[in-house]
Write a protein that holds these residues in place. Structure first.
Motif, PDB file in Angstrom:
ATOM      1  N   TYR A 108       0.615  -1.099   0.074  1.00  0.00           N
ATOM      2  CA  TYR A 108       0.002  -0.020   0.065  1.00  0.00           C
ATOM      3  C   TYR A 108       0.869   1.217  -0.172  1.00  0.00           C
ATOM      4  N   THR A 109       0.297   2.417  -0.396  1.00  0.00           N
ATOM      5  CA  THR A 109       1.231   3.623  -0.262  1.00  0.00           C
ATOM      6  C   THR A 109       0.303   4.644  -0.380  1.00  0.00           C
ATOM      7  N   ASP A 110       0.881   5.800   0.142  1.00  0.00           N
ATOM      8  CA  ASP A 110       0.088   7.364   0.018  1.00  0.00           C
ATOM      9  C   ASP A 110       0.070   7.811  -1.380  1.00  0.00           C
ATOM     10  N   MET A 111      -1.215   7.767  -2.048  1.00  0.00           N
ATOM     11  CA  MET A 111      -1.135   8.352  -3.432  1.00  0.00           C
ATOM     12  C   MET A 111      -1.716  10.044  -3.211  1.00  0.00           C
ATOM     13  N   ASN A 112      -0.925  10.526  -3.784  1.00  0.00           N
ATOM     14  CA  ASN A 112      -1.349  12.114  -4.030  1.00  0.00           C
ATOM     15  C   ASN A 112      -1.587  12.279  -5.631  1.00  0.00           C
ATOM     16  N   ALA A 113      -2.506  12.983  -6.056  1.00  0.00           N
ATOM     17  CA  ALA A 113      -2.850  13.337  -7.360  1.00  0.00           C
ATOM     18  C   ALA A 113      -3.601  14.406  -7.396  1.00  0.00           C
ATOM     19  N   ILE A 114      -3.451  15.157  -8.765  1.00  0.00           N
ATOM     20  CA  ILE A 114      -4.112  16.489  -9.091  1.00  0.00           C
ATOM     21  C   ILE A 114      -4.862  15.814 -10.298  1.00  0.00           C
ATOM     22  N   ARG A 115      -6.374  16.186 -10.118  1.00  0.00           N
ATOM     23  CA  ARG A 115      -7.374  16.108 -11.196  1.00  0.00           C
ATOM     24  C   ARG A 115      -7.780  17.224 -11.510  1.00  0.00           C
ATOM     25  N   SER A 116      -7.608  18.069 -12.678  1.00  0.00           N
ATOM     26  CA  SER A 116      -7.842  19.226 -13.055  1.00  0.00           C
ATOM     27  C   SER A 116      -9.159  19.495 -13.514  1.00  0.00           C
ATOM     28  N   ASP A 117      -9.685  18.039 -14.064  1.00  0.00           N
ATOM     29  CA  ASP A 117     -11.168  18.322 -14.623  1.00  0.00           C
ATOM     30  C   ASP A 117     -11.979  17.825 -13.678  1.00  0.00           C
ATOM     31  N   GLU A 118     -11.869  17.777 -12.361  1.00  0.00           N
ATOM     32  CA  GLU A 118     -12.678  17.353 -11.327  1.00  0.00           C
ATOM     33  C   GLU A 118     -14.003  18.388 -11.097  1.00  0.00           C
ATOM     34  N   GLU A 119     -15.219  18.078 -11.026  1.00  0.00           N
ATOM     35  CA  GLU A 119     -16.234  18.975 -10.685  1.00  0.00           C
ATOM     36  C   GLU A 119     -16.224  19.388  -9.414  1.00  0.00           C
ATOM     37  N   LEU A 120     -15.890  20.673  -8.951  1.00  0.00           N
ATOM     38  CA  LEU A 120     -15.378  20.914  -7.378  1.00  0.00           C
ATOM     39  C   LEU A 120     -16.793  20.910  -6.737  1.00  0.00           C
ATOM     40  N   GLY A 121     -16.839  20.505  -5.385  1.00  0.00           N
ATOM     41  CA  GLY A 121     -17.719  20.426  -4.631  1.00  0.00           C
ATOM     42  C   GLY A 121     -17.468  20.111  -3.090  1.00  0.00           C
ATOM     43  N   ASN A 122     -18.600  19.404  -2.533  1.00  0.00           N
ATOM     44  CA  ASN A 122     -18.355  18.769  -1.178  1.00  0.00           C
ATOM     45  C   ASN A 122     -17.472  17.815  -0.955  1.00  0.00           C
ATOM     46  N   LEU A 123     -17.449  16.933  -1.939  1.00  0.00           N
ATOM     47  CA  LEU A 123     -16.892  15.757  -2.086  1.00  0.00           C
ATOM     48  C   LEU A 123     -15.760  15.609  -2.972  1.00  0.00           C
ATOM     49  N   HIS A 124     -15.529  16.660  -3.976  1.00  0.00           N
ATOM     50  CA  HIS A 124     -14.607  16.508  -5.065  1.00  0.00           C
ATOM     51  C   HIS A 124     -13.739  17.815  -5.022  1.00  0.00           C
ATOM     52  N   SER A 125     -12.182  17.425  -5.363  1.00  0.00           N
ATOM     53  CA  SER A 125     -11.311  18.416  -4.899  1.00  0.00           C
ATOM     54  C   SER A 125     -10.525  18.070  -6.122  1.00  0.00           C
ATOM     55  N   LEU A 126      -9.451  19.212  -6.252  1.00  0.00           N
ATOM     56  CA  LEU A 126      -8.412  19.247  -7.496  1.00  0.00           C
ATOM     57  C   LEU A 126      -7.254  18.217  -6.850  1.00  0.00           C
ATOM     58  N   TYR A 127      -7.284  18.204  -5.649  1.00  0.00           N
ATOM     59  CA  TYR A 127      -6.152  17.485  -5.156  1.00  0.00           C
ATOM     60  C   TYR A 127      -6.858  16.194  -4.318  1.00  0.00           C
ATOM     61  N   VAL A 128      -6.330  14.774  -4.875  1.00  0.00           N
ATOM     62  CA  VAL A 128      -6.671  13.662  -4.399  1.00  0.00           C
ATOM     63  C   VAL A 128      -5.738  13.021  -3.578  1.00  0.00           C
ATOM     64  N   ASP A 129      -6.215  12.601  -2.450  1.00  0.00           N
ATOM     65  CA  ASP A 129      -5.477  11.729  -1.570  1.00  0.00           C
ATOM     66  C   ASP A 129      -5.846  10.391  -1.178  1.00  0.00           C
ATOM     67  N   GLN A 130      -5.160   9.380  -1.385  1.00  0.00           N
ATOM     68  CA  GLN A 130      -5.884   7.990  -1.154  1.00  0.00           C
ATOM     69  C   GLN A 130      -4.600   7.106  -0.738  1.00  0.00           C
ATOM     70  N   TRP A 131      -5.282   6.043  -0.006  1.00  0.00           N
ATOM     71  CA  TRP A 131      -4.354   4.831   0.108  1.00  0.00           C
ATOM     72  C   TRP A 131      -4.587   3.945  -0.902  1.00  0.00           C
ATOM     73  N   ASP A 132      -3.640   3.775  -1.740  1.00  0.00           N
ATOM     74  CA  ASP A 132      -3.652   2.815  -2.935  1.00  0.00           C
ATOM     75  C   ASP A 132      -2.954   1.541  -2.356  1.00  0.00           C
ATOM     76  N   TRP A 133      -3.823   0.445  -2.676  1.00  0.00           N
ATOM     77  CA  TRP A 133      -3.258  -0.906  -2.325  1.00  0.00           C
ATOM     78  C   TRP A 133      -3.192  -1.865  -3.513  1.00  0.00           C
ATOM     79  N   GLU A 134      -2.819  -2.995  -3.216  1.00  0.00           N
ATOM     80  CA  GLU A 134      -2.788  -4.099  -4.331  1.00  0.00           C
ATOM     81  C   GLU A 134      -2.085  -5.232  -3.800  1.00  0.00           C
ATOM     82  N   ARG A 135      -2.642  -6.464  -3.772  1.00  0.00           N
ATOM     83  CA  ARG A 135      -2.359  -7.696  -3.287  1.00  0.00           C
ATOM     84  C   ARG A 135      -2.236  -8.919  -4.482  1.00  0.00           C
TER      85      ARG A 135
END
Length: 345
Positions: free
Chosen positions: A104-131
């Protein structure tokens, strides 16, 4: 186009200092539990990858990656990652991870086409995991087992938060409800896919919807998926196609469902060829990632992403993702949030 959901009489349960501490506690506690549940080791991830390698995640296939030229490589283009769905699978191979274990890793991304609102940001941070998995694991029961393990970590984390901050009350049900997107469509035939998610999640509290990406009985997809990571065509639950799905919880602050994770058993050679053909993307077979998958040098795997800011937003009962992370918002949204007592960081 930005869109703001406006909760009535919103009052944050934590002040800014408590919120920052809560974010730190949640991230540390949850990733430790996730790692233990799925036998994952942490790895370091890239912020950008070279263009034209087939490594970047195409998401819905319409988002434009942020790109820039690299002077030392003759102005060759690099792309900021959308997610690490394909990179992780190559890393499993490069690290010689055995079946039953993963990363697993800390994934940081920029999604410039995101529709901004309560749940969506230009900046995306998530735990990406693979097994890494075996061929025998490529079935719906194994997927459900993994999903339930992740949900168990989520329930434990909520308990920790509520013990630390008594003003926050637990709301997650003990068990996760499973349903296929086609069954969901038949249950709510007069609603669109998002409203179906709201309806079923409000009823059950926490839901996993199988089969995201393939066409349903009405000829439409529940939601779009890139054809080269999740397997959405192999038969799964009740014989319906799809070995992937989304994990949703009911957000009582916003009165709607909240997607916390998207995950699935990844394509094998057969599923990749089928999904590339159906989506009109057969040209990708010549790309680096796809050639490695087709020549058998990548392991079979299961994986996904879990939104860090969204998870914190849910646990801390926040109305806007901007209360969890620092980003850029339209001036009108900032003004409206101030009027609604939503303190953006």
């Amino acid at each position: 186009m930005s869109y703001l959901i406006k909760p009535e009489n919103y009052m944050p349960l934590l002040d800014l200092q408590q919120t920052e501490l809560g974010i730190k506690q949640i991230k540390e506690f949850f990733q430790q539990n996730l790692s233990s549940e799925l036998k994952l080791r942490r790895v370091t991830a890239p912020l950008f990858v070279l263009k034209g390698m087939g490594i970047n995640d195409d998401l819905n296939g319409t988002e434009r990656p942020v790109s820039f030229p690299i002077k030392e490589l003759g102005d060759r283009e690099a792309e900021v990652v959308h997610s690490l769905a394909k990179w992780k699978r190559m890393t499993l191979a490069d690290y010689n991870i055995e079946p039953g274990y993963g990363i697993y890793t800390d994934m940081n991304a920029i999604r410039s086409d995101e529709e901004l609102g309560n749940l969506h940001s230009l900046y995306v941070d998530q735990w990406d995991w693979e097994r890494v998995i075996t061929a025998e694991d490529r079935n719906i029961d194994f997927l459900k087992e993994i999903v339930n393990r992740i949900y168990a970590a989520m329930v434990r984390t909520e308990y920790m938060v509520c013990e630390t901050y008594p003003q926050i009350k637990p709301c997650l049900p003990e068990k996760l409800f499973f349903i296929h997107a086609e069954e969901l469509r038949q249950l709510y035939p007069d609603l669109d896919s998002k409203d179906r998610e709201h309806a079923i999640t409000q009823k059950h509290g926490a839901v996993f919807v199988f089969g995201i990406g393939g066409k349903l009985g009405d000829g439409k997809e529940h939601d779009l998926r890139a054809p080269d990571y999740d397997d959405y065509t192999t038969p799964g639950i009740n014989g319906l196609p799809g070995l992937n799905g989304d994990l949703l919880v009911w957000n009582d602050v916003l009165k709607r469902s909240l997607e916390l994770s998207s995950m699935g058993i990844r394509v094998d050679k057969e599923a990749l060829l089928k999904q590339l053909k159906e989506s009109g993307n057969e040209y990708r077979k010549s790309l680096y990632f796809h050639k490695r998958l087709l020549d058998g040098t990548l392991p079979l795997s299961i994986g996904g992403g879990i939104g860090q800011s969204r998870l914190c937003m849910f646990y801390l009962r926040k109305a806007h993702i901007g209360e969890i992370q620092s980003s850029i918002w339209p001036a009108e949204m900032i003004k409206e949030c101030e009027e609604l007592n939503i303190p953006l960081i």
